[in-house]
Design an enzyme around this catalytic site. Structure first.
Site, PDB file in Angstrom:
ATOM      1  N   GLU A 138     -33.629  59.884  62.474  1.00  0.00           N
ATOM      2  CA  GLU A 138     -34.640  60.554  63.301  1.00  0.00           C
ATOM      3  C   GLU A 138     -34.750  61.993  62.840  1.00  0.00           C
ATOM      4  O   GLU A 138     -34.243  62.346  61.770  1.00  0.00           O
ATOM      5  CB  GLU A 138     -34.237  60.470  64.788  1.00  0.00           C
ATOM      6  CG  GLU A 138     -32.873  61.067  65.079  1.00  0.00           C
ATOM      7  CD  GLU A 138     -32.482  60.994  66.555  1.00  0.00           C
ATOM      8  OE1 GLU A 138     -33.345  60.772  67.407  1.00  0.00           O
ATOM      9  OE2 GLU A 138     -31.280  61.182  66.827  1.00  0.00           O
ATOM     10  N   LYS A 147     -27.664  61.639  75.194  1.00  0.00           N
ATOM     11  CA  LYS A 147     -28.362  62.934  75.123  1.00  0.00           C
ATOM     12  C   LYS A 147     -27.390  64.020  75.589  1.00  0.00           C
ATOM     13  O   LYS A 147     -27.452  64.514  76.721  1.00  0.00           O
ATOM     14  CB  LYS A 147     -29.650  62.901  75.950  1.00  0.00           C
ATOM     15  CG  LYS A 147     -30.676  63.935  75.509  1.00  0.00           C
ATOM     16  CD  LYS A 147     -32.052  63.607  76.022  1.00  0.00           C
ATOM     17  CE  LYS A 147     -33.076  64.707  75.838  1.00  0.00           C
ATOM     18  NZ  LYS A 147     -33.347  65.115  74.474  1.00  0.00           N
ATOM     19  N   LEU A 174     -31.391  58.973  69.193  1.00  0.00           N
ATOM     20  CA  LEU A 174     -31.685  59.039  70.618  1.00  0.00           C
ATOM     21  C   LEU A 174     -32.820  58.058  70.910  1.00  0.00           C
ATOM     22  O   LEU A 174     -33.827  58.071  70.188  1.00  0.00           O
ATOM     23  CB  LEU A 174     -32.125  60.459  70.988  1.00  0.00           C
ATOM     24  CG  LEU A 174     -32.346  60.643  72.481  1.00  0.00           C
ATOM     25  CD1 LEU A 174     -31.014  60.783  73.197  1.00  0.00           C
ATOM     26  CD2 LEU A 174     -33.234  61.841  72.752  1.00  0.00           C
ATOM     27  N   TYR A 197     -28.139  66.003  79.170  1.00  0.00           N
ATOM     28  CA  TYR A 197     -29.372  66.652  79.623  1.00  0.00           C
ATOM     29  C   TYR A 197     -30.566  65.746  79.439  1.00  0.00           C
ATOM     30  O   TYR A 197     -30.470  64.687  78.805  1.00  0.00           O
ATOM     31  CB  TYR A 197     -29.568  67.989  78.903  1.00  0.00           C
ATOM     32  CG  TYR A 197     -30.070  67.882  77.465  1.00  0.00           C
ATOM     33  CD1 TYR A 197     -29.244  67.441  76.442  1.00  0.00           C
ATOM     34  CD2 TYR A 197     -31.379  68.217  77.141  1.00  0.00           C
ATOM     35  CE1 TYR A 197     -29.700  67.353  75.131  1.00  0.00           C
ATOM     36  CE2 TYR A 197     -31.848  68.130  75.829  1.00  0.00           C
ATOM     37  CZ  TYR A 197     -31.004  67.697  74.838  1.00  0.00           C
ATOM     38  OH  TYR A 197     -31.453  67.597  73.549  1.00  0.00           O
TER      39      TYR A 197
HETATM   40  N1  PDD Z   1     -35.543  66.360  72.163  1.00  0.00           N
HETATM   41  N2  PDD Z   1     -34.284  62.614  68.976  1.00  0.00           N
HETATM   42  C1  PDD Z   1     -33.640  63.746  69.302  1.00  0.00           C
HETATM   43  C2  PDD Z   1     -32.388  64.100  68.596  1.00  0.00           C
HETATM   44  C3  PDD Z   1     -34.166  64.590  70.308  1.00  0.00           C
HETATM   45  O1  PDD Z   1     -33.510  65.713  70.649  1.00  0.00           O
HETATM   46  C4  PDD Z   1     -35.391  64.231  70.944  1.00  0.00           C
HETATM   47  C5  PDD Z   1     -36.003  65.067  72.024  1.00  0.00           C
HETATM   48  C6  PDD Z   1     -36.020  63.036  70.554  1.00  0.00           C
HETATM   49  C7  PDD Z   1     -37.285  62.567  71.212  1.00  0.00           C
HETATM   50  O2  PDD Z   1     -37.014  62.081  72.512  1.00  0.00           O
HETATM   51  P1  PDD Z   1     -38.107  62.136  73.668  1.00  0.00           P
HETATM   52  O3  PDD Z   1     -39.327  61.426  73.152  1.00  0.00           O
HETATM   53  O4  PDD Z   1     -37.485  61.406  74.787  1.00  0.00           O
HETATM   54  O5  PDD Z   1     -38.383  63.568  73.942  1.00  0.00           O
HETATM   55  C8  PDD Z   1     -35.438  62.246  69.581  1.00  0.00           C
HETATM   56  C9  PDD Z   1     -35.916  67.153  73.304  1.00  0.00           C
HETATM   57  C10 PDD Z   1     -37.377  67.318  73.491  1.00  0.00           C
HETATM   58  C11 PDD Z   1     -35.124  68.445  73.275  1.00  0.00           C
HETATM   59  O6  PDD Z   1     -33.933  68.363  73.007  1.00  0.00           O
HETATM   60  O7  PDD Z   1     -35.689  69.511  73.572  1.00  0.00           O
END
Ligand code: PDD
Length: 284
Positions: free
Chosen positions: A176, A144, A200, A30
């Site tokens: 993270e 992801k 991620l 996703y």
């Molecule tokens: N999550 N690390 C993880 C495990 C995440 O699920 C996310 C983002 C990030 C930050 O990535 P980005 O800057 O590309 O949003 C880091 C999204 C927002 C979610 O699962 O809803």
């Protein structure tokens, strides 16, 4: 209005088979793409990461970037609100239950929009609290994947403690957050954990780094130990939906002064200005 396998329909009318491999195995990937003033933010980067996630699970990308852009644009105009959060989800499709991949099955493609709600101003002023936990996820956190049970359980731990996020430690080092990228500040230097298969590659992480470079803020990409984390002057959280926030309480203890710090204040302001400048440029 959502998009499901070729049709734009009201979400109430959307149906998928119980044999969908997303439902049965969590076999899919996703993206979450923020939209400001009807314009997707960093779309090319999100689509590039989507391709990497698809490659990571050996699923062919069902669309070109131009096709994705058209679908996402349609979803944006079909939904209310200037600022939206686009959720894009692809599974390996519907097949009798069998762990190995089915042959020649069409993927399930789903896109929806939710309102993108900015963090309340008071949380920008006070910061938020976080807890720590052992990072017990698999070793392909760079994909992801929709199979998010470990992240769900880890985030619930934060929720149960009235905290905003759970910061994850693997073998004594920060990876993270359960759904965000994490940075720390020590002696005015922004410390950035290096990308690896244990995190991620955040799109907002890249924006933060770009801003640090552009505004000549001192930064270092290096491993962050648990000790570094617990003795940091500031802790920052970044994600597409939360943008940049300051963590001022960790496991019930004040981080630095217990208030959002100078590096947070600068990055937060740069991020807001950057967003506005991109929107102006792209809407010309
Ligand atoms: N999550 N690390 C993880 C495990 C995440 O699920 C996310 C983002 C990030 C930050 O990535 P980005 O800057 O590309 O949003 C880091 C999204 C927002 C979610 O699962 O809803």
């Amino acid at each position: 209005m959502i998009y499901l396998n070729g049709s734009f329909i009201p979400i109430e009318d959307a149906r998928i088979s119980v044999l969908d491999r997303g439902f049965i195995f969590g076999d899919g990937v996703y993206e979450v793409i923020p939209v400001y003033s009807h314009i997707p933010f960093r779309l090319a980067e999100h689509l590039r990461r989507l391709q990497k996630s698809l490659d990571g699970i050996q699923l062919k990308n069902p669309h070109t970037d131009i096709e994705w852009e058209k679908l996402i644009t349609q979803i944006i105009v079909n939904n209310e609100g200037e600022d939206q959060s686009i959720y894009l989800h692809i599974t390996r499709g519907v097949a009798p239950r069998n762990h190995a991949f089915p042959k020649e099955v069409a993927p399930t493609i789903f896109i929806m929009s939710s309102p993108l709600i900015a963090a309340p101003k008071e949380l920008i002023v006070t910061g938020v609290s976080a807890i720590t936990a052992n990072d017990n996820r698999w070793s392909r956190c760079d994909i992801k994947a929709i199979s998010l049970l470990p992240n769900v359980l880890l985030r619930q731990m934060a929720s149960d403690s009235d905290a905003t996020e759970t910061l994850l430690l693997r073998d004594g080092f920060l990876s993270e957050g359960s759904a965000s990228s994490i940075f720390i500040v020590k002696n005015k230097i922004l410390l950035v954990p290096p990308k690896s298969n244990f995190m991620l590659p955040g799109i907002t992480y890249d924006v933060v780094l770009e801003l640090a470079v552009k505004y000549q803020m001192p930064y270092k990409i290096r491993e962050i130990s648990e000790n570094d984390l617990r003795s940091s002057d500031e802790i920052l959280l970044a994600s597409s939906t939360k943008e940049i926030m300051s963590i001022t309480l960790l496991d019930g203890k004040k981080v630095g002064s217990g208030k959002p710090g100078e590096v947070f204040a600068q990055l937060y302001q740069h991020y807001q200005n950057f967003k506005i400048s991109i929107m102006r440029r792209e809407s010309v």
